[in-house]
Design a protein around this motif. Structure first.
Motif, PDB file in Angstrom:
ATOM      1  N   TRP A 107     -56.602 -19.316 111.821  1.00  0.00           N
ATOM      2  CA  TRP A 107     -55.270 -19.562 111.265  1.00  0.00           C
ATOM      3  C   TRP A 107     -54.196 -18.764 111.994  1.00  0.00           C
ATOM      4  O   TRP A 107     -54.421 -17.614 112.362  1.00  0.00           O
ATOM      5  CB  TRP A 107     -55.210 -19.133 109.798  1.00  0.00           C
ATOM      6  N   ASN A 108     -53.066 -19.375 112.172  1.00  0.00           N
ATOM      7  CA  ASN A 108     -51.878 -18.640 112.551  1.00  0.00           C
ATOM      8  C   ASN A 108     -51.574 -17.757 111.338  1.00  0.00           C
ATOM      9  O   ASN A 108     -51.458 -18.257 110.235  1.00  0.00           O
ATOM     10  CB  ASN A 108     -50.747 -19.641 112.798  1.00  0.00           C
ATOM     11  N   GLN A 109     -51.504 -16.460 111.538  1.00  0.00           N
ATOM     12  CA  GLN A 109     -51.496 -15.575 110.377  1.00  0.00           C
ATOM     13  C   GLN A 109     -50.377 -15.861 109.375  1.00  0.00           C
ATOM     14  O   GLN A 109     -50.565 -15.731 108.181  1.00  0.00           O
ATOM     15  CB  GLN A 109     -51.419 -14.120 110.831  1.00  0.00           C
ATOM     16  N   VAL A 110     -49.218 -16.235 109.904  1.00  0.00           N
ATOM     17  CA  VAL A 110     -48.081 -16.411 108.994  1.00  0.00           C
ATOM     18  C   VAL A 110     -47.889 -17.888 108.666  1.00  0.00           C
ATOM     19  O   VAL A 110     -47.795 -18.722 109.563  1.00  0.00           O
ATOM     20  CB  VAL A 110     -46.797 -15.854 109.629  1.00  0.00           C
ATOM     21  N   ASP A 125     -66.270 -26.418 114.496  1.00  0.00           N
ATOM     22  CA  ASP A 125     -65.288 -27.486 114.270  1.00  0.00           C
ATOM     23  C   ASP A 125     -64.101 -26.991 113.454  1.00  0.00           C
ATOM     24  O   ASP A 125     -62.992 -27.475 113.609  1.00  0.00           O
ATOM     25  CB  ASP A 125     -65.935 -28.643 113.496  1.00  0.00           C
ATOM     26  N   HIS A 126     -64.391 -26.097 112.563  1.00  0.00           N
ATOM     27  CA  HIS A 126     -63.355 -25.634 111.633  1.00  0.00           C
ATOM     28  C   HIS A 126     -63.142 -24.130 111.793  1.00  0.00           C
ATOM     29  O   HIS A 126     -63.721 -23.357 111.043  1.00  0.00           O
ATOM     30  CB  HIS A 126     -63.752 -25.915 110.184  1.00  0.00           C
ATOM     31  N   PRO A 127     -62.349 -23.748 112.769  1.00  0.00           N
ATOM     32  CA  PRO A 127     -62.158 -22.308 112.980  1.00  0.00           C
ATOM     33  C   PRO A 127     -61.340 -21.664 111.862  1.00  0.00           C
ATOM     34  O   PRO A 127     -61.287 -20.435 111.787  1.00  0.00           O
ATOM     35  CB  PRO A 127     -61.409 -22.237 114.313  1.00  0.00           C
ATOM     36  N   CYS A 128     -60.743 -22.487 111.016  1.00  0.00           N
ATOM     37  CA  CYS A 128     -59.900 -21.921 109.963  1.00  0.00           C
ATOM     38  C   CYS A 128     -60.592 -22.038 108.610  1.00  0.00           C
ATOM     39  O   CYS A 128     -60.805 -23.151 108.109  1.00  0.00           O
ATOM     40  CB  CYS A 128     -58.555 -22.634 109.932  1.00  0.00           C
ATOM     41  N   PRO A 129     -60.963 -20.913 108.025  1.00  0.00           N
ATOM     42  CA  PRO A 129     -61.700 -20.948 106.764  1.00  0.00           C
ATOM     43  C   PRO A 129     -60.790 -21.252 105.568  1.00  0.00           C
ATOM     44  O   PRO A 129     -59.572 -21.107 105.665  1.00  0.00           O
ATOM     45  CB  PRO A 129     -62.250 -19.523 106.656  1.00  0.00           C
ATOM     46  N   ALA A 130     -61.394 -21.677 104.491  1.00  0.00           N
ATOM     47  CA  ALA A 130     -60.650 -21.849 103.242  1.00  0.00           C
ATOM     48  C   ALA A 130     -60.205 -20.473 102.758  1.00  0.00           C
ATOM     49  O   ALA A 130     -60.973 -19.514 102.848  1.00  0.00           O
ATOM     50  CB  ALA A 130     -61.532 -22.510 102.198  1.00  0.00           C
ATOM     51  N   LEU A 131     -58.996 -20.369 102.296  1.00  0.00           N
ATOM     52  CA  LEU A 131     -58.498 -19.073 101.825  1.00  0.00           C
ATOM     53  C   LEU A 131     -57.251 -19.224 100.952  1.00  0.00           C
ATOM     54  O   LEU A 131     -56.685 -20.312 100.828  1.00  0.00           O
ATOM     55  CB  LEU A 131     -58.183 -18.139 103.008  1.00  0.00           C
ATOM     56  N   TRP A 132     -56.855 -18.105 100.362  1.00  0.00           N
ATOM     57  CA  TRP A 132     -55.588 -18.007  99.640  1.00  0.00           C
ATOM     58  C   TRP A 132     -54.652 -17.226 100.543  1.00  0.00           C
ATOM     59  O   TRP A 132     -54.973 -16.103 100.929  1.00  0.00           O
ATOM     60  CB  TRP A 132     -55.803 -17.283  98.315  1.00  0.00           C
ATOM     61  N   ASP A 133     -53.514 -17.800 100.908  1.00  0.00           N
ATOM     62  CA  ASP A 133     -52.666 -17.125 101.887  1.00  0.00           C
ATOM     63  C   ASP A 133     -51.617 -16.222 101.228  1.00  0.00           C
ATOM     64  O   ASP A 133     -50.768 -15.652 101.912  1.00  0.00           O
ATOM     65  CB  ASP A 133     -51.970 -18.142 102.794  1.00  0.00           C
ATOM     66  N   GLY A 134     -51.673 -16.107  99.915  1.00  0.00           N
ATOM     67  CA  GLY A 134     -50.700 -15.272  99.212  1.00  0.00           C
ATOM     68  C   GLY A 134     -49.875 -16.112  98.254  1.00  0.00           C
ATOM     69  O   GLY A 134     -49.409 -15.634  97.221  1.00  0.00           O
ATOM     70  N   TYR A 135     -49.674 -17.382  98.610  1.00  0.00           N
ATOM     71  CA  TYR A 135     -48.891 -18.307  97.783  1.00  0.00           C
ATOM     72  C   TYR A 135     -49.641 -19.604  97.522  1.00  0.00           C
ATOM     73  O   TYR A 135     -49.420 -20.269  96.526  1.00  0.00           O
ATOM     74  CB  TYR A 135     -47.598 -18.694  98.503  1.00  0.00           C
ATOM     75  N   THR A 136     -50.475 -19.996  98.517  1.00  0.00           N
ATOM     76  CA  THR A 136     -51.037 -21.335  98.500  1.00  0.00           C
ATOM     77  C   THR A 136     -52.523 -21.298  98.860  1.00  0.00           C
ATOM     78  O   THR A 136     -52.951 -20.436  99.610  1.00  0.00           O
ATOM     79  CB  THR A 136     -50.296 -22.222  99.540  1.00  0.00           C
ATOM     80  N   CYS A 137     -53.238 -22.262  98.301  1.00  0.00           N
ATOM     81  CA  CYS A 137     -54.668 -22.377  98.535  1.00  0.00           C
ATOM     82  C   CYS A 137     -54.914 -23.325  99.711  1.00  0.00           C
ATOM     83  O   CYS A 137     -54.322 -24.402  99.764  1.00  0.00           O
ATOM     84  CB  CYS A 137     -55.312 -22.961  97.272  1.00  0.00           C
ATOM     85  N   TYR A 138     -55.779 -22.913 100.644  1.00  0.00           N
ATOM     86  CA  TYR A 138     -56.074 -23.762 101.794  1.00  0.00           C
ATOM     87  C   TYR A 138     -57.554 -24.086 101.862  1.00  0.00           C
ATOM     88  O   TYR A 138     -58.389 -23.234 101.543  1.00  0.00           O
ATOM     89  CB  TYR A 138     -55.635 -23.084 103.096  1.00  0.00           C
ATOM     90  N   GLY A 139     -57.849 -25.290 102.298  1.00  0.00           N
ATOM     91  CA  GLY A 139     -59.242 -25.673 102.513  1.00  0.00           C
ATOM     92  C   GLY A 139     -59.642 -25.358 103.951  1.00  0.00           C
ATOM     93  O   GLY A 139     -58.814 -24.952 104.765  1.00  0.00           O
TER      94      GLY A 139
END
Ligand SMILES: *[C@@H]1O[C@H](CO)[C@@H](O)[C@H](O)[C@H]1NC(C)=O
Ligand SMILES: *[C@@H]1O[C@H](CO)[C@@H](O)[C@H](O)[C@H]1NC(C)=O
Length: 502
Positions: free
Chosen positions: A188-191, A137-151
């Motif tokens: 995630w779309n990488q950028v 369901d959630h192909p995009c993991p929680a991560l830090w993208d360099g500037y911002t925190c994502y769930g």
């Protein structure tokens, strides 16, 4: 080499000590132990700093590539002047001291620090072993993208996040801009799209509008000043005080135009510009000082105007003040708050040409002064009205009375309301970009309207001015006739102008 080995060894030893050690995810890199993650995110924050914030020649960067879960995990570090390896560790005092020297300004260093700190906050408080693993369901993991925190995020969604202040060149957030990151079906779309976070275009548009307002105001005021200066009869004190007020507004507008064009717009160029602001040269600080002074001068001139009209109405038989002393008092009073402010800025070695307010309360030095002038004006107005009421019916100089009332009644709201709006910005400030745009456009328009309205009321609609101009034409007309009186052609044309005049 020996250093690297030692570091690797300590990390390996640490790793073997604790199996359930905290781990975090930076972008598309393997999930790394928190310590590595900290160095790597500190480095990303540094790497993503605008090159114009950096002290380029001083920077030596090397990269150490670790292998985590069979994948490469690069960590860059820098070399300090003593040849020591310094990792971008925001919690290490020695490292901080060196990293600070890499930035041109403390404010830029602070941005890096905030970024590194936010990365670690993301790691410790938002990233878990569970949510860093993508699922169906959630192909995009929680991560830090360099500037911002994502769930952890569902496929096909766009996540909007507030643009962090540390990626902006401007110090304060002008309004809430948002970055965009897309979660596709395979991750995630990488950028992340941070183009939407650039606030320079917003500033540039506002400044462009401000400049247009100022140009219009200057264009309307300038002929009025010329008229005042060219007719000797308009130089009597009562009228000269209106003129001085217009001149003060004119000077202020010209100085604001100068500083906007030379410094503020240059600073917004970012890549190419920002040189003057950073240079913090004497010239640009002097400009800031005089700009500051001219703003006070307007309020002092307004009060001087009201003060003299009050004298004319309330103490008509008192002698006029000595012009030189009167004007000196006006200038000294106006300069006092600016001198205090400049003293504070100088003592604290403020940068950015003194064009950026870092201490919010400083603004009250000049705003307090302006309010004092407004209050004095209001008191004078009330007293003028009181005297006029008691004099009512006794006759008196109607013209002076009218002009006195008009002057004080026009001046109060004309300067009071805009001051109220600008000094109580918090009441109006809105995080919404469109709303704050509207706020600024209205403020700038009102500011320009001050000069325009004054030129119209005090000069273009003024009866003394009309009389002088009419006199001037009559004289010109007579001269013209005396000279060309015998020319039939000329007579006809003057007759023509005469008939249109009446
Ligand atoms: C802090 O950084 C310096 C310089 O890189 C290093 O020598 C030192 O071991 C670090 N201290 C800690 C506690 O990590
Ligand atoms: C003028 O001085 C005040 C301090 O009272 C300061 O906050 C303000 O930014 C200054 N304005 C300019 C244009 O320099």
């Amino acid at each position: 080499m020996r250093h690297q080995l030692a570091l690797l060894l300590t990390i390996l030893v640490q790793f073997s000590h604790s199996q359930d050690e905290k781990r975090c995810l930076l972008r598309f890199f393997p999930i790394a132990p928190a310590e590595d993650y900290k160095f790597a995110t500190g480095d990303t924050c540094f790497f993503m700093s605008s090159p114009f914030w950096l002290n380029i020649p001083a920077i030596k960067r090397r990269t150490l590539v670790k292998i985590i879960d069979g994948k490469q995990f690069p960590i860059s570090y820098t070399i300090d002047p003593d040849g020591r390896e310094v990792f971008f560790d925001y919690e290490n005092q020695t490292a901080l001291e060196h990293i600070q020297t890499l930035y041109l300004q403390e404010a830029y260093f602070k941005k890096w620090y905030d970024c590194a700190n936010a990365a670690m906050d993301c790691c410790l408080n938002h990233l878990t072993e569970e949510n860093m693993q993508p699922d169906e369901d959630h192909p995009c993991p929680a991560l830090w993208d360099g500037y911002t925190c994502y769930g952890k995020t569902k496929a096909g969604t766009t996540v909007y996040n507030l643009c962090p202040s540390y990626i902006r060149t401007a110090d304060d957030l002008i309004c809430n801009l948002e970055s965009e990151k897309y979660c596709l079906t395979d991750g995630w779309n990488q950028v992340t799209n941070y183009n939407t976070c650039v606030d320079a275009p917003i500033y540039r548009k506002r400044n462009g509008f401000h400049l247009i307002c100022l140009y219009v105001s200057v264009a309307v005021i300038f002929p009025a000043i010329l008229i005042y200066l060219s007719f000797p009869k308009l130089k009597i004190l009562r009228i000269a005080l209106h003129r001085n007020l217009l001149i003060a507004i004119f000077i202020k507008n010209v100085l604001v135009i100068l500083s906007k064009n030379l410094i503020i717009l240059d600073a917004l160029e970012g890549d190419k510009g920002n040189k003057l602001m950073i240079s913090n040269s004497i010239g640009c600080r002097v400009l800031a000082f005089f700009e500051n002074l001219s703003k006070n001068l307007i309020f002092t001139c307004m009060s001087a105007d009201a003060f003299y009209l009050h004298k004319l109405i309330v103490r008509p038989f008192a002698t006029d003040p000595n012009i030189l002393i009167f004007y000196s008092i006006v200038v000294v009073f106006s300069a006092l708050p600016s001198l205090i402010w400049a003293g504070l800025m100088g003592a604290r070695e403020m940068e950015n040409c003194w064009m950026v307010d870092t201490e919010t309360w400083y603004i009250w030095i000049t705003d307090g002064y302006k309010y004092a002038m407004l209050i004095i004006n209001a008191i004078l107005l009330v007293d003028i009205i009181r005297v006029l009421l008691t004099k009512l019916g006794k006759g008196g100089n109607k013209k002076q009375t009218r002009s006195a009332l008009k002057a004080t009644i026009i001046l109060l709201p004309l300067f009071g309301i805009p001051l109220l709006i600008t000094s109580q910005r918090d009441l109006f400030d809105s995080r919404d970009c469109t709303k704050s745009d509207i706020y600024y456009y209205i403020t700038y328009a009102i500011e320009a309207a001050q000069g325009i309205l004054l030129a119209v009321f005090f000069c273009y609609l003024n009866q003394d001015v009309h009389k002088e101009i009419a006199n001037f034409y009559r004289k010109l007309d007579t001269k013209f006739r005396q000279r060309f009186g015998y020319s039939e052609r000329m007579r006809r044309s003057t007759a023509c102008t005469k008939s249109t005049k009446y």
